[in-house]
Scaffold this active site. Structure first.
Site, short mmCIF file in Angstrom:
data_model
loop_
_atom_site.label_atom_id
_atom_site.label_comp_id
_atom_site.label_asym_id
_atom_site.label_seq_id
_atom_site.Cartn_x
_atom_site.Cartn_y
_atom_site.Cartn_z
N ARG A 159 74.41 50.54 59.30
CA ARG A 159 74.72 51.10 57.89
C ARG A 159 75.97 50.52 57.43
O ARG A 159 76.78 50.12 57.85
CB ARG A 159 74.72 52.64 58.02
CG ARG A 159 73.85 53.34 58.75
CD ARG A 159 74.16 54.70 59.00
NE ARG A 159 72.79 55.70 59.71
CZ ARG A 159 72.86 55.84 61.17
NH1 ARG A 159 73.69 55.30 61.71
NH2 ARG A 159 71.88 56.62 61.33
N LYS A 182 75.95 58.44 62.67
CA LYS A 182 75.78 59.48 62.33
C LYS A 182 76.00 60.73 63.50
O LYS A 182 75.57 60.44 64.47
CB LYS A 182 74.66 59.96 61.33
CG LYS A 182 74.54 59.17 60.28
CD LYS A 182 72.86 59.53 59.52
CE LYS A 182 72.94 59.14 58.04
NZ LYS A 182 71.83 59.62 57.41
N HIS A 250 71.14 49.61 52.11
CA HIS A 250 70.39 50.33 53.03
C HIS A 250 68.83 49.65 53.17
O HIS A 250 68.44 49.85 54.47
CB HIS A 250 70.11 51.71 52.92
CG HIS A 250 69.97 52.60 54.20
ND1 HIS A 250 70.98 52.83 55.10
CD2 HIS A 250 68.76 53.46 54.38
CE1 HIS A 250 70.42 53.64 56.02
NE2 HIS A 250 69.25 54.00 55.64
N ARG A 253 69.18 47.17 56.31
CA ARG A 253 68.98 47.87 57.75
C ARG A 253 67.38 48.24 57.84
O ARG A 253 66.99 47.98 59.11
CB ARG A 253 69.82 49.18 57.44
CG ARG A 253 69.47 50.17 58.86
CD ARG A 253 70.48 51.23 58.68
NE ARG A 253 70.03 52.35 59.36
CZ ARG A 253 70.28 52.67 60.56
NH1 ARG A 253 70.90 51.86 61.40
NH2 ARG A 253 70.07 53.93 61.23
N HIS A 276 68.76 56.55 65.66
CA HIS A 276 68.10 57.37 65.23
C HIS A 276 67.95 58.46 66.32
O HIS A 276 67.75 58.24 67.44
CB HIS A 276 66.62 57.13 64.91
CG HIS A 276 66.55 56.60 63.59
ND1 HIS A 276 65.43 55.63 63.47
CD2 HIS A 276 67.57 56.14 62.60
CE1 HIS A 276 65.53 55.07 62.06
NE2 HIS A 276 66.75 55.40 61.73
N TYR A 285 58.69 53.42 60.52
CA TYR A 285 58.71 51.89 60.16
C TYR A 285 57.05 51.43 60.64
O TYR A 285 56.83 50.43 60.06
CB TYR A 285 59.57 51.08 61.02
CG TYR A 285 60.98 51.49 60.60
CD1 TYR A 285 61.28 50.88 59.33
CD2 TYR A 285 62.11 52.26 61.06
CE1 TYR A 285 62.62 51.10 58.70
CE2 TYR A 285 63.00 52.52 60.56
CZ TYR A 285 63.57 52.04 59.45
OH TYR A 285 64.82 52.45 58.82
#
Length: 304
Positions: A159, A182, A250, A253, A276, A285
Site C-alpha cells: 500500500r 492495516k 493502489h 498493488r 488480507h 482477483y
C-alpha cells in the site's frame, strides 16, 4: 443529544479499537462519524436524550427506520453496510459491558451490494507507468525517488502508506521486508531485485542523509514524503500514457496481485503477501482474472 455516560462509553470503545484492535486513525474517524450519526437519528426518532437505558431498548423497528432514513438521504448500500458494521461492533461491546441483550441490533441484516472489482493495469501498462513516472521530475533524485516508490507498490504489492512508512533502517532493502499493515497486522514480503535496485538508485542520488529512524523517502525540503506527491506524479504519467483515472497507486498493488494470479500464483499465498485478513477479499482477483479471460474469449469469438 446523547448522555455523558453514553459519550464516555463511545469514547472508551473508540480507544479500545485504537489500542487493542489496532484500528487506523482513518478507521477510528469513520467509526465515530457513523455512530454519532446513528445516535443522532435515534435521538430524533425516539425523542429525548439517548443514554445507556434507551440505547439498550432499541428494537428491530428502530433499526429498520434508521436504515430507511439513511437510504432516503442517499447513502449507498456499501456505505450503509459499513455503518451497520460499526454499530454492531459497538453494541456487541456495550452489551457485554452493560449486561443487556443486543440481539435486535446484531440480527439486523446489511443491505446487499455488488462488490467492486479491483481495476489492475495490464502488465505492459504497469511497467510503462514506472518508466513514465521517472520522467516527470526535473531533479534526478526526485525522479529516482518516485520510480522507487511506484516500483515497491507494483513489485512488492505494498500500500502507498506502507511504502512511505519504510525508514532508514530498512535500507539497503533486505531479501524480505516485515510490513505492518492495516489493523497492525504484520506480514513478510519478498523484495524483488527491481525494487531493491530502484531504492538503491534513489539512495545514491538523495541529497539528504537517511537516518535510521527517519522516513526513507524524503520530500523536496527533506521532510517525510506524503502520499499526495506520488498520487500527483502518477496522475501526470497516466495522462501521458492515456490510462484511465483508475490508474492510481493502489491500482499498482491490484496489478501485483492480479499478475501473480495470472502467472499461476496460489490464492492463499497472495492473501499472505497482500496482508488480507479474509480470503474472500483476495478472491476478488479471481473474478478480475475471469473477466479478463471472458473479454479475450469474446474478442476471439465475436458473435454473428
Amino acid at each position: 443529544m446523547i448522555s455523558p455516560a453514553l459519550s464516555t462509553a463511545l469514547a472508551t470503545w473508540l480507544d479500545h479499537q485504537r489500542a487493542i484492535a489496532g484500528a487506523a486513525e482513518n478507521t477510528i474517524t469513520a467509526y465515530q462519524t457513523d455512530l454519532l450519526s446513528f445516535l443522532s437519528f435515534m435521538t430524533q426518532h425516539n425523542g429525548g436524550s439517548q443514554g445507556l437505558g434507551p440505547i439498550a431498548r432499541i428494537d428491530i423497528r428502530d433499526m429498520r427506520a434508521w436504515m430507511a432514513h439513511e437510504r432516503a438521504r442517499g447513502v449507498g448500500a456499501r456505505s450503509l453496510a459499513r455503518s451497520l458494521s460499526a454499530v454492531k461492533s459497538f453494541y456487541r461491546w456495550l452489551a457485554e459491558r452493560e449486561g443487556f441483550e443486543p440481539t435486535a441490533v446484531l440480527s439486523t441484516r446489511a443491505p446487499k451490494f455488488q462488490r467492486k472489482l479491483p481495476r489492475p493495469l495490464a502488465e505492459g501498462a504497469a511497467t510503462a507507468m514506472i518508466d513514465t513516472v521517472e520522467l516527470q521530475a526535473r531533479e534526478p533524485w526526485v525522479a529516482a525517488r518516485d520510480a522507487a516508490v511506484v516500483t515497491l507498490l507494483y513489485g512488492c504489492g505494498l500500500r502507498i502508506s506502507e511504502a512511505l512508512s519504510l525508514t532508514g533502517s530498512d535500507a539497503p532493502l533486505p531479501d524480505v521486508l516485515r510490513i505492518t499493515g492495516k489493523g497492525g497486522k504484520e506480514r513478510i514480503v519478498p523484495v524483488i531485485d527491481a525494487a531493491r535496485d530502484a531504492v538503491d538508485a534513489y539512495l545514491r542520488l538523495c541529497p539528504y542523509p537517511v537516518e535510521t529512524n527517519a522516513p526513507l523517502f524524503k520530500a523536496i525540503r527533506s521532510g517525510p514524503l506524503r502520499p499526495r506527491a506520488i498520487q500527483k506524479v502518477m496522475e501526470q504519467a497516466r495522462l501521458q500514457l492515456g490510462l484511465p483515472a483508475t490508474a492510481t497507486p493502489h491500482a499498482m498493488r491490484h496489478s501485483f496481485a492480479t499478475h501473480l494470479l495470472t502467472a499461476g500464483g496460489d490464492l492463499r499465498a497472495i492473501q499472505e503477501l497482500l496482508g488480507h485478513a479474509s480470503l474472500s477479499t483476495t478472491q476478488a482477483y479471481t473474478a478480475v482474472d475471469t473477466a479478463r479471460l471472458m473479454d479475450v474469449y469474446d474478442k476471439a469469438h465475436p458473435k454473428a
